[in-house]
Motif scaffolding. Sequence first.
Motif, PDB file in Angstrom:
ATOM      1  N   GLU A   1       0.883  -1.424   0.124  1.00  0.00           N
ATOM      2  CA  GLU A   1      -0.174  -0.100   0.010  1.00  0.00           C
ATOM      3  C   GLU A   1       0.776   1.286   0.055  1.00  0.00           C
ATOM      4  O   GLU A   1       0.192   2.373  -0.344  1.00  0.00           O
ATOM      5  N   VAL A   2       1.947   1.215   0.440  1.00  0.00           N
ATOM      6  CA  VAL A   2       2.760   2.520   0.613  1.00  0.00           C
ATOM      7  C   VAL A   2       4.101   2.470  -0.384  1.00  0.00           C
ATOM      8  O   VAL A   2       4.321   3.137  -1.275  1.00  0.00           O
ATOM      9  N   ILE A   3       5.127   1.395   0.071  1.00  0.00           N
ATOM     10  CA  ILE A   3       6.610   1.472  -0.716  1.00  0.00           C
ATOM     11  C   ILE A   3       6.208   1.106  -2.069  1.00  0.00           C
ATOM     12  O   ILE A   3       6.891   1.916  -2.951  1.00  0.00           O
ATOM     13  N   SER A   4       5.374   0.311  -2.460  1.00  0.00           N
ATOM     14  CA  SER A   4       5.165  -0.038  -3.741  1.00  0.00           C
ATOM     15  C   SER A   4       4.831   1.032  -4.830  1.00  0.00           C
ATOM     16  O   SER A   4       5.179   1.222  -5.961  1.00  0.00           O
ATOM     17  N   LYS A   5       4.187   2.184  -4.189  1.00  0.00           N
ATOM     18  CA  LYS A   5       4.006   3.403  -4.895  1.00  0.00           C
ATOM     19  C   LYS A   5       4.991   4.440  -5.036  1.00  0.00           C
ATOM     20  O   LYS A   5       4.709   5.679  -5.597  1.00  0.00           O
ATOM     21  N   ALA A   6       6.055   4.159  -4.300  1.00  0.00           N
ATOM     22  CA  ALA A   6       7.199   4.992  -4.264  1.00  0.00           C
ATOM     23  C   ALA A   6       7.925   5.233  -5.771  1.00  0.00           C
ATOM     24  O   ALA A   6       8.127   4.239  -6.402  1.00  0.00           O
TER      25      ALA A   6
ATOM     26  N   THR B   1      16.493   7.189  -0.395  1.00  0.00           N
ATOM     27  CA  THR B   1      17.048   7.998   0.723  1.00  0.00           C
ATOM     28  C   THR B   1      16.368   9.387   1.020  1.00  0.00           C
ATOM     29  O   THR B   1      16.127  10.172   1.870  1.00  0.00           O
ATOM     30  N   ILE B   2      16.132   9.916  -0.313  1.00  0.00           N
ATOM     31  CA  ILE B   2      15.589  11.019  -0.527  1.00  0.00           C
ATOM     32  C   ILE B   2      14.002  10.984  -0.908  1.00  0.00           C
ATOM     33  O   ILE B   2      13.056  11.288  -0.179  1.00  0.00           O
ATOM     34  N   ASP B   3      13.785  10.361  -2.155  1.00  0.00           N
ATOM     35  CA  ASP B   3      12.343  10.514  -2.588  1.00  0.00           C
ATOM     36  C   ASP B   3      11.165   9.956  -1.592  1.00  0.00           C
ATOM     37  O   ASP B   3      10.329  10.185  -1.339  1.00  0.00           O
ATOM     38  N   PHE B   4      11.632   8.971  -1.140  1.00  0.00           N
ATOM     39  CA  PHE B   4      10.795   8.182  -0.165  1.00  0.00           C
ATOM     40  C   PHE B   4      11.009   8.443   1.431  1.00  0.00           C
ATOM     41  O   PHE B   4      10.129   8.944   1.953  1.00  0.00           O
ATOM     42  N   ARG B   5      12.291   8.489   1.873  1.00  0.00           N
ATOM     43  CA  ARG B   5      12.437   8.528   3.390  1.00  0.00           C
ATOM     44  C   ARG B   5      12.179  10.044   3.882  1.00  0.00           C
ATOM     45  O   ARG B   5      11.698  10.498   4.978  1.00  0.00           O
TER      46      ARG B   5
ATOM     47  N   SER C   1       9.754  11.827   2.268  1.00  0.00           N
ATOM     48  CA  SER C   1       8.175  12.165   1.778  1.00  0.00           C
ATOM     49  C   SER C   1       7.285  11.665   3.033  1.00  0.00           C
ATOM     50  O   SER C   1       7.580  11.019   4.174  1.00  0.00           O
ATOM     51  N   PRO C   2       5.838  12.215   2.780  1.00  0.00           N
ATOM     52  CA  PRO C   2       5.060  11.943   4.056  1.00  0.00           C
ATOM     53  C   PRO C   2       4.836  10.231   3.831  1.00  0.00           C
ATOM     54  O   PRO C   2       4.142   9.658   4.862  1.00  0.00           O
ATOM     55  N   ALA C   3       4.795   9.583   2.795  1.00  0.00           N
ATOM     56  CA  ALA C   3       4.605   8.126   2.512  1.00  0.00           C
ATOM     57  C   ALA C   3       5.646   7.238   3.711  1.00  0.00           C
ATOM     58  O   ALA C   3       5.251   6.415   4.233  1.00  0.00           O
ATOM     59  N   PHE C   4       6.621   7.996   4.025  1.00  0.00           N
ATOM     60  CA  PHE C   4       7.605   7.170   4.911  1.00  0.00           C
ATOM     61  C   PHE C   4       6.998   7.057   6.400  1.00  0.00           C
ATOM     62  O   PHE C   4       7.009   6.076   7.170  1.00  0.00           O
ATOM     63  N   ALA C   5       6.175   8.157   6.956  1.00  0.00           N
ATOM     64  CA  ALA C   5       5.520   8.181   8.122  1.00  0.00           C
ATOM     65  C   ALA C   5       4.477   7.376   8.059  1.00  0.00           C
ATOM     66  O   ALA C   5       4.084   6.607   8.808  1.00  0.00           O
ATOM     67  N   ASP C   6       3.827   7.098   6.863  1.00  0.00           N
ATOM     68  CA  ASP C   6       2.570   5.871   6.712  1.00  0.00           C
ATOM     69  C   ASP C   6       2.969   4.748   6.714  1.00  0.00           C
ATOM     70  O   ASP C   6       2.490   3.871   7.382  1.00  0.00           O
ATOM     71  N   TRP C   7       4.455   4.307   6.367  1.00  0.00           N
ATOM     72  CA  TRP C   7       5.015   3.117   6.121  1.00  0.00           C
ATOM     73  C   TRP C   7       5.279   2.957   7.825  1.00  0.00           C
ATOM     74  O   TRP C   7       4.998   1.909   8.251  1.00  0.00           O
ATOM     75  N   ARG C   8       6.132   3.757   8.477  1.00  0.00           N
ATOM     76  CA  ARG C   8       6.177   3.540  10.003  1.00  0.00           C
ATOM     77  C   ARG C   8       5.148   3.603  10.713  1.00  0.00           C
ATOM     78  O   ARG C   8       5.111   2.667  11.772  1.00  0.00           O
ATOM     79  N   ALA C   9       3.879   4.214  10.356  1.00  0.00           N
ATOM     80  CA  ALA C   9       2.738   4.043  11.361  1.00  0.00           C
ATOM     81  C   ALA C   9       2.286   2.719  11.226  1.00  0.00           C
ATOM     82  O   ALA C   9       1.592   1.869  12.149  1.00  0.00           O
ATOM     83  N   ILE C  10       2.508   1.718  10.012  1.00  0.00           N
ATOM     84  CA  ILE C  10       2.109   0.414   9.667  1.00  0.00           C
ATOM     85  C   ILE C  10       2.793  -0.585  10.417  1.00  0.00           C
ATOM     86  O   ILE C  10       2.431  -1.465  11.235  1.00  0.00           O
ATOM     87  N   VAL C  11       4.138  -0.475  10.462  1.00  0.00           N
ATOM     88  CA  VAL C  11       5.153  -1.550  10.882  1.00  0.00           C
ATOM     89  C   VAL C  11       5.969  -1.000  12.011  1.00  0.00           C
ATOM     90  O   VAL C  11       6.371  -1.985  12.866  1.00  0.00           O
ATOM     91  N   GLY C  12       6.168   0.206  12.206  1.00  0.00           N
ATOM     92  CA  GLY C  12       6.963   0.621  13.593  1.00  0.00           C
ATOM     93  C   GLY C  12       6.503   0.122  14.808  1.00  0.00           C
ATOM     94  O   GLY C  12       7.263  -0.036  15.659  1.00  0.00           O
ATOM     95  N   PRO C  13       5.158   0.049  15.113  1.00  0.00           N
ATOM     96  CA  PRO C  13       4.771  -0.351  16.685  1.00  0.00           C
ATOM     97  C   PRO C  13       5.218  -1.710  16.840  1.00  0.00           C
ATOM     98  O   PRO C  13       5.247  -2.220  18.001  1.00  0.00           O
TER      99      PRO C  13
END
Length: 100
Positions: free
Chosen positions: A28-33, A64-68, A70-82
Amino acid sequence: MILELADIRIHPGQQAAFDEAIQRGVREVISKAKGFQGYKVNKGIESPERYVLQIFWETLENHTIDFRQSPAFADWRAIVGPFFAGPPTVEHFSLLAKSA
């Protein structure tokens, strides 16, 4: 092509939920980067709380720039970070050789 290798350790007993979360996060997140070219996830046998995530990027900057950055990185971490027991170890590699 650049390989991002993330060595992830999660809290014990969370494997089933993390299995779903990491796949959903990539789908849902990384594959769209920008520059995303594919991924692999492996889970530990001897160490069931350990996962190795491989993401293939067109360039280092795509990760390192385009994904990390971007707001998508926070979306990714919200899913897996916990699930993380500690910060993942992340390194980048370029291809030296491969089999046919």
